[in-house]
Design an enzyme around this catalytic site. Structure first.
Site, PDB file in Angstrom:
ATOM      1  N   GLY A 118       0.993  -0.918  -0.315  1.00 45.89           N
ATOM      2  CA  GLY A 118      -0.069   0.226  -0.249  1.00 45.89           C
ATOM      3  C   GLY A 118       0.922   0.947  -0.039  1.00 45.89           C
ATOM      4  N   GLY A 119       0.539   2.208  -1.135  1.00 39.73           N
ATOM      5  CA  GLY A 119       1.716   3.240  -0.979  1.00 39.73           C
ATOM      6  C   GLY A 119       1.135   4.182  -1.481  1.00 39.73           C
ATOM      7  N   GLY A 120      -0.096   4.399  -0.784  1.00 35.84           N
ATOM      8  CA  GLY A 120      -1.421   5.652  -0.571  1.00 35.84           C
ATOM      9  C   GLY A 120      -0.031   6.710   0.236  1.00 35.84           C
ATOM     10  CD  GLN A 121      -2.874  10.844   1.242  1.00 33.53           C
ATOM     11  OE1 GLN A 121      -1.439  11.628   0.828  1.00 33.53           O
ATOM     12  NE2 GLN A 121      -3.461  12.695   1.516  1.00 33.53           N
ATOM     13  N   GLY A 132       1.347   4.883   3.249  1.00 35.92           N
ATOM     14  CA  GLY A 132       2.787   3.545   3.080  1.00 35.92           C
ATOM     15  C   GLY A 132       3.817   5.073   2.463  1.00 35.92           C
ATOM     16  NE  ARG A 192     -12.616   7.200   9.832  1.00 46.90           N
ATOM     17  CZ  ARG A 192     -13.137   7.078  11.343  1.00 46.90           C
ATOM     18  NH1 ARG A 192     -14.543   7.309  11.213  1.00 46.90           N
ATOM     19  NH2 ARG A 192     -12.082   7.843  11.954  1.00 46.90           N
ATOM     20  NE  ARG A 235     -10.425   4.222  12.945  1.00 44.55           N
ATOM     21  CZ  ARG A 235     -11.455   5.104  14.337  1.00 44.55           C
ATOM     22  NH1 ARG A 235     -12.492   4.929  14.708  1.00 44.55           N
ATOM     23  NH2 ARG A 235     -10.555   6.023  14.076  1.00 44.55           N
ATOM     24  CG  ASN A 242      -8.981   1.658   9.855  1.00 48.93           C
ATOM     25  OD1 ASN A 242      -9.223   0.956  10.831  1.00 48.93           O
ATOM     26  ND2 ASN A 242      -8.554   2.663  10.404  1.00 48.93           N
ATOM     27  CG  HIS A 287      -8.845   1.606  15.013  1.00 49.57           C
ATOM     28  ND1 HIS A 287      -8.048   3.016  16.221  1.00 49.57           N
ATOM     29  CD2 HIS A 287      -8.462   2.649  14.365  1.00 49.57           C
ATOM     30  CE1 HIS A 287      -7.979   4.080  15.563  1.00 49.57           C
ATOM     31  NE2 HIS A 287      -7.711   3.435  14.143  1.00 49.57           N
TER      32      HIS A 287
HETATM   33  N1  APR Z   1      -1.945  -3.852  -2.601  1.00 47.70           N
HETATM   34  C1  APR Z   1      -1.069  -2.675  -2.796  1.00 47.70           C
HETATM   35  N2  APR Z   1      -1.539  -2.287  -2.364  1.00 47.70           N
HETATM   36  C2  APR Z   1      -2.827  -1.646  -2.879  1.00 47.70           C
HETATM   37  C3  APR Z   1      -3.997  -2.622  -2.948  1.00 47.70           C
HETATM   38  C4  APR Z   1      -3.186  -4.348  -2.747  1.00 47.70           C
HETATM   39  N3  APR Z   1      -4.114  -4.621  -3.390  1.00 47.70           N
HETATM   40  N4  APR Z   1      -5.415  -2.433  -3.231  1.00 47.70           N
HETATM   41  C5  APR Z   1      -5.077  -0.560  -3.202  1.00 47.70           C
HETATM   42  N5  APR Z   1      -3.582  -0.709  -2.290  1.00 47.70           N
HETATM   43  C6  APR Z   1      -3.702   0.723  -2.280  1.00 47.70           C
HETATM   44  C7  APR Z   1      -4.089   1.713  -2.986  1.00 47.70           C
HETATM   45  O1  APR Z   1      -3.443   1.857  -4.650  1.00 47.70           O
HETATM   46  C8  APR Z   1      -3.762   3.002  -2.252  1.00 47.70           C
HETATM   47  O2  APR Z   1      -2.753   3.478  -2.623  1.00 47.70           O
HETATM   48  O3  APR Z   1      -3.759   0.794  -0.840  1.00 47.70           O
HETATM   49  C9  APR Z   1      -3.456   2.435  -0.970  1.00 47.70           C
HETATM   50  C10 APR Z   1      -4.378   3.185   0.203  1.00 47.70           C
HETATM   51  O4  APR Z   1      -3.434   4.403   0.795  1.00 47.70           O
HETATM   52  P1  APR Z   1      -5.382   5.264   0.680  1.00 47.70           P
HETATM   53  O5  APR Z   1      -5.942   6.071  -0.381  1.00 47.70           O
HETATM   54  O6  APR Z   1      -3.987   6.895   0.402  1.00 47.70           O
HETATM   55  O7  APR Z   1      -5.068   4.961   1.910  1.00 47.70           O
HETATM   56  P2  APR Z   1      -4.092   5.958   3.201  1.00 47.70           P
HETATM   57  O8  APR Z   1      -4.706   6.682   4.073  1.00 47.70           O
HETATM   58  O9  APR Z   1      -3.038   5.378   3.074  1.00 47.70           O
HETATM   59  O10 APR Z   1      -4.489   4.653   4.226  1.00 47.70           O
HETATM   60  C11 APR Z   1      -4.710   3.421   3.827  1.00 47.70           C
HETATM   61  O11 APR Z   1      -4.960   2.452   6.272  1.00 47.70           O
HETATM   62  O12 APR Z   1      -5.217   3.982   8.367  1.00 47.70           O
HETATM   63  C12 APR Z   1      -6.286   2.599   7.401  1.00 47.70           C
HETATM   64  O13 APR Z   1      -8.818   3.665   7.269  1.00 47.70           O
HETATM   65  C13 APR Z   1      -7.276   3.783   6.237  1.00 47.70           C
HETATM   66  O14 APR Z   1      -7.304   2.116   5.081  1.00 47.70           O
HETATM   67  C14 APR Z   1      -7.191   2.488   5.418  1.00 47.70           C
HETATM   68  C15 APR Z   1      -5.573   2.549   4.964  1.00 47.70           C
END
Ligand code: APR
Length: 316
Positions: free
Chosen positions: A10-13, A15, A83, A89, A121, A176
């Site tokens: 997961g490389g979003g916010q 990650g 969310r 959540r 979550n 949580h």
């Molecule tokens: N494999 C890898 N990455 C994935 C997959 C997968 N199968 N499915 C989705 N992703 C990636 C998305 O592409 C996205 O870049 O997970 C990332 C999530 O990043 P954000 O949408 O920015 O979410 P973020 O704020 O990082 O939160 C992630 O952590 O705290 C919890 O509630 C929050 O469930 C959420 C998670």
């Protein structure tokens, strides 16, 4: 000796922020894996290009290839949807269950010896699902929530008392969700009970009201940020995951609230719940059992029953 391999799934916010923090502290070589094409590569290139300025030189890889997580010693999972305003959540369970099921198979197949810290979550349900699929022993799989919730509680206490956050220790147990259990009795400033300092500052009657407001704000703190940013928090979750990752990588034996699989502790069997643990090189090295009073136990049991209904709905 090679550096430790850390994989972030997961490389979003969260990650991306965690990759940055791990690189700055040079805790290992970091792989950032995401399903979105080019996103993790771009984020890691950005972090790499800051290396010469800040002075870190660990190896950084952004990837869409699951093979790149092979052999990771530590994995932090943030894959899944966060969310949006108006969501709880728990509303994320259907979509995130599918994602976590796939990610867990990946971990089981590519990094069977890893220690896993999961953030997605609804946390308590997602970490249960991940355990079910990986079959990892309970010391090697944990959820991050309590460090964040306790940090929020401590931050609000420090602001109310006008003292440094460095001296505030606070502990939040349970699931949580909004039923989490901030332990008022254990909150202290350099060993001095917070209730004593609140009474000195505000008088006995007002002190109790303020403590209730601090507890209430802690329970709703995630939603407060979603309401303001229209997106979920990512800096404080990333730092909280970092604290857990560092405890493992540096064998710190830190005492942290961790979402851990209970097998009889606190009268709970077979569910992941936030409790204080000693965290070191083996992951969860010990679960610390506290003697809760009637009020605390009542809140804890309410929180656990919420976790149970959510997890039982997954039919694992
Ligand atoms: N494999 C890898 N990455 C994935 C997959 C997968 N199968 N499915 C989705 N992703 C990636 C998305 O592409 C996205 O870049 O997970 C990332 C999530 O990043 P954000 O949408 O920015 O979410 P973020 O704020 O990082 O939160 C992630 O952590 O705290 C919890 O509630 C929050 O469930 C959420 C998670």
């Amino acid at each position: 000796m090679a550096r430790r391999k850390i994989a972030l799934i997961g490389g979003g916010q969260i990650g991306g922020t965690l990759a940055h923090l791990l690189a700055q502290r040079e805790l290992g070589d970091v792989v950032l894996f995401d399903v979105v094409k080019d996103l993790p590569q771009g984020k890691m290139l950005d972090i790499f290009e800051a290396g010469p300025v800040d002075g870190y030189d660990c190896r950084l890889l952004g990837s869409n290839d699951p093979e790149d997580i092979r052999g990771a010693e530590l994995i932090v999972v943030t894959a899944g949807l966060p969310r949006k305003p108006g969501m709880s959540r728990d509303d994320l369970i259907t979509v995130n269950s599918k994602i976590i099921a796939g990610v867990s198979e990946l971990i089981r197949d590519k990094a069977p010896d890893a220690i896993v810290i999961l953030l997605t979550n609804p946390l308590d349900a997602m970490v249960t699902l991940c355990r079910k699929i990986t079959g990892f022993p309970r010391n090697r799989i944990m959820g991050m929530a309590g460090v964040l919730d306790s940090g929020r509680f401590a931050a609000f206490i420090a602001a109310e008392l006008g003292v440094s956050v460095q001296d505030v220790h606070a502990l939040v147990l349970g699931g949580h969700g909004d039923e989490m259990v901030p332990l008022v009795r254990f909150a202290n400033v350099s060993g001095i009970p917070v209730s004593v300092l609140l009474e000195q500052k505000f008088g006995t009657e007002r002190a109790g009201e303020i403590m209730n407001e601090l507890v209430d704000r802690t329970r709703r703190a995630g939603g407060e940020i979603v309401g303001l940013m229209k997106n979920s928090a990512f800096i404080s979750p990333a730092f909280s995951a970092l604290a857990m990752a560092e405890a493992v990588l540096c064998d710190r034996k830190r005492v942290l609230p961790v979402c851990a699989l209970l097998e009889g502790e606190y009268g709970v069997d077979g569910y992941f719940v936030g409790v204080p643990c000693i965290v070191g090189a083996s992951g969860i090295e010990k679960i610390i059992e506290l003697e809760l009073n009637d009020e605390e136990r009542g809140m804890f049991e309410e929180s656990v029953s919420h976790v149970k209904s959510l997890v039982d709905g997954l039919n694992l």
